[in-house]
Design a protein around this motif. Structure first.
Motif, PDB file in Angstrom:
ATOM      1  N   UNK A  36       0.862  -1.171   0.000  1.00 45.49           N
ATOM      2  CA  UNK A  36       0.000   0.000   0.000  1.00 45.49           C
ATOM      3  C   UNK A  36       0.901   1.225   0.000  1.00 45.49           C
ATOM      4  N   UNK A  37       0.661   2.093  -0.994  1.00 50.83           N
ATOM      5  CA  UNK A  37       1.371   3.357  -1.097  1.00 50.83           C
ATOM      6  C   UNK A  37       0.390   4.495  -0.863  1.00 50.83           C
ATOM      7  N   UNK A  38       0.886   5.548  -0.241  1.00 51.28           N
ATOM      8  CA  UNK A  38       0.121   6.770  -0.011  1.00 51.28           C
ATOM      9  C   UNK A  38       0.704   7.870  -0.892  1.00 51.28           C
ATOM     10  N   UNK A  50       4.455  12.839  -3.879  1.00 50.62           N
ATOM     11  CA  UNK A  50       5.476  11.889  -3.439  1.00 50.62           C
ATOM     12  C   UNK A  50       4.829  10.590  -2.988  1.00 50.62           C
ATOM     13  N   UNK A  51       5.117   9.508  -3.663  1.00 49.34           N
ATOM     14  CA  UNK A  51       4.554   8.200  -3.323  1.00 49.34           C
ATOM     15  C   UNK A  51       5.313   7.651  -2.113  1.00 49.34           C
ATOM     16  N   UNK A  52       4.583   7.352  -1.050  1.00 50.98           N
ATOM     17  CA  UNK A  52       5.200   6.908   0.194  1.00 50.98           C
ATOM     18  C   UNK A  52       4.728   5.497   0.507  1.00 50.98           C
ATOM     19  N   UNK A  53       5.687   4.602   0.780  1.00 48.01           N
ATOM     20  CA  UNK A  53       5.321   3.240   1.135  1.00 48.01           C
ATOM     21  C   UNK A  53       4.708   3.218   2.527  1.00 48.01           C
ATOM     22  N   UNK A  54       3.510   2.675   2.636  1.00 51.26           N
ATOM     23  CA  UNK A  54       2.812   2.586   3.914  1.00 51.26           C
ATOM     24  C   UNK A  54       3.080   1.248   4.576  1.00 51.26           C
ATOM     25  N   UNK A  91      -0.664  -2.155  -4.575  1.00 55.38           N
ATOM     26  CA  UNK A  91       0.277  -2.521  -5.630  1.00 55.38           C
ATOM     27  C   UNK A  91       0.779  -3.942  -5.437  1.00 55.38           C
ATOM     28  N   UNK A  92       1.218  -4.534  -6.532  1.00 56.48           N
ATOM     29  CA  UNK A  92       1.653  -5.933  -6.569  1.00 56.48           C
ATOM     30  C   UNK A  92       2.992  -6.018  -7.294  1.00 56.48           C
ATOM     31  N   UNK A  93       3.827  -6.954  -6.831  1.00 59.03           N
ATOM     32  CA  UNK A  93       5.075  -7.198  -7.552  1.00 59.03           C
ATOM     33  C   UNK A  93       5.471  -8.651  -7.399  1.00 59.03           C
ATOM     34  N   UNK A  94       5.844  -9.268  -8.484  1.00 61.58           N
ATOM     35  CA  UNK A  94       6.369 -10.643  -8.403  1.00 61.58           C
ATOM     36  C   UNK A  94       7.700 -10.613  -7.668  1.00 61.58           C
ATOM     37  N   UNK A  95       8.048 -11.687  -7.013  1.00 58.39           N
ATOM     38  CA  UNK A  95       9.252 -11.720  -6.191  1.00 58.39           C
ATOM     39  C   UNK A  95      10.505 -11.454  -7.008  1.00 58.39           C
ATOM     40  N   UNK A  96      10.589 -12.068  -8.169  1.00 54.50           N
ATOM     41  CA  UNK A  96      11.838 -11.993  -8.937  1.00 54.50           C
ATOM     42  C   UNK A  96      11.774 -10.948 -10.034  1.00 54.50           C
ATOM     43  N   UNK A  97      10.935  -9.974  -9.865  1.00 51.24           N
ATOM     44  CA  UNK A  97      10.720  -9.022 -10.946  1.00 51.24           C
ATOM     45  C   UNK A  97      10.503  -7.651 -10.356  1.00 51.24           C
ATOM     46  N   UNK A  98      10.986  -6.627 -11.046  1.00 48.39           N
ATOM     47  CA  UNK A  98      10.929  -5.304 -10.454  1.00 48.39           C
ATOM     48  C   UNK A  98       9.687  -4.494 -10.779  1.00 48.39           C
ATOM     49  N   UNK A  99       8.976  -4.840 -11.808  1.00 45.47           N
ATOM     50  CA  UNK A  99       7.835  -4.029 -12.216  1.00 45.47           C
ATOM     51  C   UNK A  99       6.758  -4.083 -11.147  1.00 45.47           C
ATOM     52  N   UNK A 100       6.342  -2.926 -10.687  1.00 49.66           N
ATOM     53  CA  UNK A 100       5.253  -2.841  -9.713  1.00 49.66           C
ATOM     54  C   UNK A 100       3.974  -2.490 -10.468  1.00 49.66           C
TER      55      UNK A 100
END
Lengths: 114, 114
Positions: free
Chosen positions: B36-38, B44-48, B93-102
């Motif tokens: 979850x990003x705020x 400014x995208x902040x990781x929650x 947001x979602x991201x695969x473990x071995x991949x950088x694309x969010x």
């Protein structure tokens, strides 16, 4: 630096012009990402750098978009022959090494194409 | 392809009350990260908060907690004791473990009423 910085904060240009958007990642971060956020939507991935090389550019919408990171730190997103549909906020993020690390975002550049 | 859905474009909460933001996602992967990003008006995208899919325990960060239901592919964010500074866009947001694309959802705009 303390965080990811992006310049300019806002950019207004005319249709057909060329623009460059700059991103300064957090010092020591080897991975760098560009996203595009259209009005009312979540960010969409454009390109990912690991060091100087583009590891994944699958999100670039067409060949008018290009990005570089020649020394593995600062990156420039370049847009040729801008179109009104390119208007968006362009966000940059960096992470320490890559896939396992949290991405930290900059404040973005708001691009307006008239 | 992975997708992230946020079915609540706008939410509001009274100051000091609790609010829950919903998120569902679609993936065929068994291991991945959820975030979850705020994003306040400053852009400014902040990781929650961050959740690893292999962990059954729900992540918690101070007033923020998640309800992660892997089988249902649901990942909701609970904000307790809401404060005026919590007003912002929230992106799942979602991201695969071995991949950088969010991959981001469309966002939920949260208003906090004094």
């Amino acid at each position: 630096g303390a965080g990811v910085s992006q310049t300019p904060s806002n950019k207004v240009t005319e249709k057909g012009k060329y623009v460059e958007l700059r991103c300064d990642p957090i010092s020591g971060h080897t991975a760098l990402y560009w996203y595009r956020q259209s009005l009312g939507q979540g960010p969409e991935f454009l390109i990912y750098f690991q060091g100087t090389g583009a590891a994944d550019d699958s999100g670039l919408p067409n060949d008018r978009f290009f990005a570089v990171r020649p020394e593995g730190s600062v990156s420039t997103l370049k847009i040729q022959r801008t179109e009104r549909g390119d208007s968006a906020v362009y966000l940059c993020a960096s992470s320490l090494t890559g896939p396992l690390d949290t991405q930290y975002f900059g404040p973005g550049t708001r691009l307006t194409v008239l | 392809a992975q997708t992230v859905t946020q079915s609540q474009p706008e939410m509001s909460v009274q100051e000091a009350e609790t609010v829950t933001l919903s998120c569902t996602y679609d993936t065929s992967e068994s291991d991945y990260y959820l975030f979850w990003y705020k994003q306040p008006p400053s852009r400014q995208m902040i990781l929650v908060i961050r959740q690893e899919a292999y962990k059954q325990q729900n992540a918690t960060e101070n007033r923020f907690s998640v309800n992660f239901q892997k089988a249902a592919k649901s990942f909701s964010l609970k904000i307790s004791d809401s404060q005026l500074g919590d007003a912002a866009m929230y992106f799942c947001a979602y991201r695969r473990v071995s991949y950088d694309k969010v991959i981001f959802g469309p966002g939920t705009s949260l208003s906090v009423i004094p």
